[in-house]
Scaffold this active site. Structure first.
Site, mmCIF file in Angstrom:
data_model
loop_
_atom_site.group_PDB
_atom_site.id
_atom_site.type_symbol
_atom_site.label_atom_id
_atom_site.label_comp_id
_atom_site.label_asym_id
_atom_site.label_seq_id
_atom_site.Cartn_x
_atom_site.Cartn_y
_atom_site.Cartn_z
ATOM 1 N N LYS A 1 6.840 -7.364 -6.220
ATOM 2 C CA LYS A 1 6.610 -5.936 -6.479
ATOM 3 C C LYS A 1 7.701 -5.108 -5.814
ATOM 4 C CE LYS A 1 2.995 -2.430 -6.505
ATOM 5 N NZ LYS A 1 1.548 -2.202 -6.391
ATOM 6 N N ASN B 1 5.861 0.165 -6.847
ATOM 7 C CA ASN B 1 4.989 0.628 -5.771
ATOM 8 C C ASN B 1 5.101 2.169 -5.670
ATOM 9 O OD1 ASN B 1 3.376 0.599 -3.359
ATOM 10 N ND2 ASN B 1 4.118 -1.489 -2.987
ATOM 11 N N ASN C 1 -0.529 8.084 0.309
ATOM 12 C CA ASN C 1 -1.275 7.241 1.237
ATOM 13 C C ASN C 1 -0.336 6.590 2.231
ATOM 14 O OD1 ASN C 1 -1.280 4.036 1.111
ATOM 15 N ND2 ASN C 1 -0.671 4.801 -0.920
ATOM 16 N N PHE D 1 -1.833 -1.383 4.955
ATOM 17 C CA PHE D 1 -2.445 -2.708 4.762
ATOM 18 C C PHE D 1 -3.693 -2.909 5.619
ATOM 19 C CE2 PHE D 1 1.925 -4.661 3.593
ATOM 20 C CZ PHE D 1 1.710 -4.468 2.248
ATOM 21 N N ASN E 1 4.470 1.666 4.029
ATOM 22 C CA ASN E 1 3.597 1.991 5.162
ATOM 23 C C ASN E 1 3.510 0.941 6.266
ATOM 24 O OD1 ASN E 1 2.852 4.482 3.933
ATOM 25 N ND2 ASN E 1 1.586 3.303 2.526
ATOM 26 N N THR E 2 4.287 -0.134 6.126
ATOM 27 C CA THR E 2 4.421 -1.096 7.225
ATOM 28 C C THR E 2 5.868 -0.981 7.687
ATOM 29 O OG1 THR E 2 2.758 -2.592 6.341
ATOM 30 C CG2 THR E 2 4.384 -3.562 7.810
ATOM 31 N N SER F 1 5.826 -1.841 0.073
ATOM 32 C CA SER F 1 4.960 -0.796 0.614
ATOM 33 C C SER F 1 5.733 0.010 1.655
ATOM 34 C CB SER F 1 3.730 -1.411 1.278
ATOM 35 O OG SER F 1 3.097 -0.427 2.064
HETATM 36 C C1 FMN Z 1 -4.459 4.215 -1.467
HETATM 37 C C2 FMN Z 1 -3.464 3.267 -2.076
HETATM 38 C C3 FMN Z 1 -3.329 1.992 -1.539
HETATM 39 C C4 FMN Z 1 -2.403 1.106 -2.081
HETATM 40 N N1 FMN Z 1 -2.277 -0.159 -1.564
HETATM 41 C C5 FMN Z 1 -1.388 -1.026 -2.093
HETATM 42 C C6 FMN Z 1 -1.259 -2.343 -1.578
HETATM 43 O O1 FMN Z 1 -1.983 -2.765 -0.683
HETATM 44 N N2 FMN Z 1 -0.312 -3.148 -2.120
HETATM 45 C C7 FMN Z 1 0.510 -2.721 -3.142
HETATM 46 O O2 FMN Z 1 1.374 -3.479 -3.601
HETATM 47 N N3 FMN Z 1 0.388 -1.491 -3.660
HETATM 48 C C8 FMN Z 1 -0.536 -0.639 -3.170
HETATM 49 N N4 FMN Z 1 -0.655 0.620 -3.698
HETATM 50 C C9 FMN Z 1 0.241 1.021 -4.810
HETATM 51 C C10 FMN Z 1 -0.403 0.844 -6.194
HETATM 52 O O3 FMN Z 1 -0.741 -0.497 -6.442
HETATM 53 C C11 FMN Z 1 0.544 1.341 -7.298
HETATM 54 O O4 FMN Z 1 1.689 0.547 -7.297
HETATM 55 C C12 FMN Z 1 0.956 2.800 -7.097
HETATM 56 O O5 FMN Z 1 -0.136 3.560 -6.634
HETATM 57 C C13 FMN Z 1 1.469 3.434 -8.393
HETATM 58 O O6 FMN Z 1 0.479 3.430 -9.404
HETATM 59 P P1 FMN Z 1 -0.423 4.715 -9.756
HETATM 60 O O7 FMN Z 1 0.498 5.866 -9.960
HETATM 61 O O8 FMN Z 1 -1.194 4.299 -10.982
HETATM 62 O O9 FMN Z 1 -1.321 4.920 -8.594
HETATM 63 C C14 FMN Z 1 -1.590 1.510 -3.181
HETATM 64 C C15 FMN Z 1 -1.746 2.797 -3.720
HETATM 65 C C16 FMN Z 1 -2.669 3.669 -3.187
HETATM 66 C C17 FMN Z 1 -2.805 5.050 -3.786
#
Ligand code: FMN
Length: 368
Positions: free
Chosen positions: A226, A255, A117, A121, A188-189, A186
């Site tokens: 995080k 993350n 992704n 934000f 993505n910023t 993150s």
């Molecule tokens: C579509 C998407 C959006 C996410 N948005 C955030 C976010 O806004 N803030 C954040 O700290 N992590 C965000 N994450 C990361 C997740 O909280 C998590 O740390 C990461 O996906 C790893 O866990 P997983 O393998 O169970 O998905 C996002 C992940 C995905 C897939």
């Protein structure tokens, strides 16, 4: 249920692009959240057993939480406990409302059980989030489990103004949630990850703890950080050095990653060329290694929330025995369906019995 999800529902959902499906699912869960009958029905199917643990002054009914990013607007807050979660982390939320990056910005790598992704934000801003949280309290639908909020930096705010940007969000939301997570990881910023640098992170934490100590917002809230899975051990150690002086309640690890696994076919190779953060199964090992490192370096004294690639109770057990006291999932439920939290909690209970352990707290770090 999980058979039905995997063989009937998932193929249907996966026949469409992932972000619209995510939005529709959240909308449906929002409808359920507003209905006592629907919420109760979901609870009957998905409710998890009790497996309590206490950390940073909060009582968690079980150690499996919803990871940040799934419910960025608190649209379905009352439903997460009905789906078996022991806590949820809402957001990421920024001070300024922002649309995020242009779509498409979420991609499935199905063969690897992964997502990429680059949402950036997308969120309605801290004040709108505050309004939403007040709504759930006003209508008596506040969950019994702890609620956390993930704080990000607004894209329009330059790095030099980051501390103030986080502080504005925290001021608006401090009295409305149980704990906060400073997200400097993150991908993505633009340049956000530079805020993991010790002095930049120190500025942010100082600003938040100043507000935390002020009267009028209720008790001081636990503040966690995080981290990215791509940090070196030295960089992680520098973050650990801040936890004492800045009273950091814990670390969320991790993350999404910028790394990509070797692709086994052309379709995967194409997906892995997309810019963004990778989550799901390929992240599991690295995030567990980060949990293990943090636990060791902090001598088990700092609460760690383990997140990355958890699809089964066995995966959660791996994170817990490496040093996590709590875990979170995002990609797991996308692939495995809505009873994942319940299944994970059940397996954790079984594992405790097999090992002759009386609580999750006793399992933390035993394989480290
Ligand atoms: C579509 C998407 C959006 C996410 N948005 C955030 C976010 O806004 N803030 C954040 O700290 N992590 C965000 N994450 C990361 C997740 O909280 C998590 O740390 C990461 O996906 C790893 O866990 P997983 O393998 O169970 O998905 C996002 C992940 C995905 C897939």
């Amino acid at each position: 249920m999980s058979w039905f999800y995997r063989h009937c529902l998932r193929p249907l959902l996966f026949s469409q692009p992932s972000e619209p499906i995510h939005d529709r699912t959240l909308k449906a869960l929002g409808v359920a959240a507003n209905s006592q009958i629907l919420s109760r029905l979901i609870g009957q199917v998905c409710k998890a057993p009790v497996l309590p643990i206490e950390r940073f002054g909060l009582a968690f009914p079980n150690p499996v939480g919803l990871a940040a990013g799934m419910d960025k607007q608190a649209a379905a807050l009352p439903v997460w406990e009905r789906l078996g979660f022991g806590f949820c982390e809402l957001g990421g939320v920024t001070w300024h409302p922002q649309p995020g990056n242009p779509a498409p910005r979420m991609f499935r790598a199905v063969a690897d059980r992964a997502l990429i992704n680059r949402m950036g934000f997308n969120n309605p801003g801290a004040e709108a989030m505050a309004g939403r949280l007040r709504h759930w309290r006003a209508v008596g639908r506040w969950p019994r489990h702890p609620v956390g909020i993930n704080l990000g930096k607004s894209k329009v705010t330059p790095l030099a103004g980051a501390a103030d940007d986080y502080a504005q969000s925290f001021r608006a939301l401090r009295s409305l949630a149980d704990f906060f997570v400073v997200n400097v990881s993150s991908p993505n910023t633009p340049n956000l990850r530079q805020l993991q640098d010790k002095s930049a992170l120190d500025d942010i934490l100082r600003a938040l703890q100043e507000i935390n100590g002020q009267a009028g917002g209720g008790e001081a809230r636990p503040i966690l950080v995080k981290v990215a899975p791509d940090l070196s051990w030295d960089a992680l150690d520098e973050i650990l050095e801040l936890t004492g002086p800045r009273n950091v309640a814990g670390i969320v690890a991790t993350n999404t990653t910028l790394a990509r696994p070797e692709a086994t076919d052309a379709a995967l190779r194409a997906i892995y060329q997309e810019t963004g953060g990778l989550s799901g199964r390929p992240l599991r090992e690295r995030s567990t290694a980060v949990v293990r490192h943090l636990y060791r370096q902090s001598r088990g004294r700092l609460p760690i929330i383990g997140v990355g690639g958890i699809f089964t109770g066995g995966d959660a057990w791996e994170k817990i025995t490496a040093g996590a006291c709590l875990v979170q999932v995002y990609t797991g439920p996308v692939y495995e369906g809505p009873i994942l939290a319940r299944q994970v909690v059940r397996t954790l209970k079984q594992k405790l019995t097999e090992r002759g352990l009386g609580s999750i707290a006793q399992a933390v770090g035993i394989e480290n």
